[in-house]
Design an enzyme around this catalytic site. Structure first.
Site, PDB file in Angstrom:
ATOM      1  N   ASP A   8      13.617   6.194  -8.792  1.00  0.00           N
ATOM      2  CA  ASP A   8      12.465   6.937  -8.297  1.00  0.00           C
ATOM      3  C   ASP A   8      12.085   7.974  -9.345  1.00  0.00           C
ATOM      4  OD1 ASP A   8      12.753   5.436  -6.045  1.00  0.00           O
ATOM      5  OD2 ASP A   8      13.196   7.104  -4.690  1.00  0.00           O
ATOM      6  N   ASP A 129       6.583   1.269   5.294  1.00  0.00           N
ATOM      7  CA  ASP A 129       7.508   2.364   5.556  1.00  0.00           C
ATOM      8  C   ASP A 129       7.253   2.852   6.975  1.00  0.00           C
ATOM      9  OD1 ASP A 129       8.112   2.119   2.823  1.00  0.00           O
ATOM     10  OD2 ASP A 129       6.516   3.526   2.309  1.00  0.00           O
TER      11      ASP A 129
END
Length: 243
Positions: A8, A129
């Protein structure tokens, strides 16, 4: 089953967040390229990259880092984070990224997803998500009323074949993935599902693999914080899913 080690990106560094909160970030590496090289050395063929700055800003922020990884490390890289236009998809594919992950735009502009799939086929993945079963967008900052299953079925209708499913409540918490919801999504849609969020042990990977071996369409799992915190090594994870 495929293990996708994750990087990330925030301000050019490799970080991990707790439940998607930018203010709860931990820097794990100043140089993400070195992390990618280590993943390759441990036996990975794949890499999952998220431009966190891009996800929140809705525009590219870490392209130089992504280009550096793609050019110097022979991993099959998939990238998500703030990808909202066909031009942006093309930019990433031109960089050498293998697959592009669309998130918020799948809710906001499903027609764009349809056009992207028409152009690029399986190189387009949709990331779903969810918080308590409801889809979250804008870097998880906003929760919608659409369920993960509903969105996945809409995406299947426009030709998407692969979904990355994240239970936000589990992400970065090392509490184990939401296997029940992951299996439900796979069974109700028959799409290839990549589990994401919360993988904390080799046992989590064994449970997902067991579902895949029973015919549930789980293609793989994304692993992030567990690798960075030393819960297990990538080499151990790869060995586990090869058995």
């Amino acid at each position: 089953m495929i293990v996708f080690p994750a990087i990330d990106l925030k301000e050019g560094k490799a970080v991990r967040l707790l439940q998607g909160r930018m203010e709860d970030s931990t820097v794990y590496a100043e140089n993400p390229l070195e992390v990618a090289q280590r993943f390759l050395a441990e036996g990975s063929q794949f890499l999952h990259v998220v431009d966190l700055d891009g996800a929140f800003a809705g525009k590219p922020v870490n392209d130089e880092v992504i280009r550096n990884i793609v050019e110097k490390v022979s991993l099959r890289v998939q990238v998500g984070g703030g990808i909202r236009t066909l031009d942006r998809i093309e930019e990433l594919l031109q960089l050498g990224v293998e697959r592009v992950i669309l998130g918020t735009v799948a809710v906001r502009d499903p027609q764009l997803v349809a056009e992207a799939v028409q152009r690029y086929g399986e190189r387009i993945i949709v990331g779903i998500d969810a918080k308590a079963g409801k889809v979250a967008v804008q870097g998880w900052a906003e929760t919608t009323e659409i369920t993960a299953v509903e969105l996945a079925l809409k995406m299947r209708d426009v030709g998407v074949q692969r979904i990355i499913f994240t239970d936000i409540s589990r992400d970065g918490m090392l509490q184990g993935p939401n296997i029940e919801s992951t299996v439900q999504l796979a069974q109700e849609t028959q799409l290839q599902i990549i589990a994401s969020g919360g993988v904390s042990s080799l046992e989590d990977l064994r449970k997902l693999q067991a579902q895949a071996q029973e015919g549930v369409s789980i293609e793989g799992a994304i692993v992030g914080k567990a690798l960075y915190s030393g819960a297990f090594t990538l080499a151990e994870a790869l060995k586990t899913v090869s058995q």
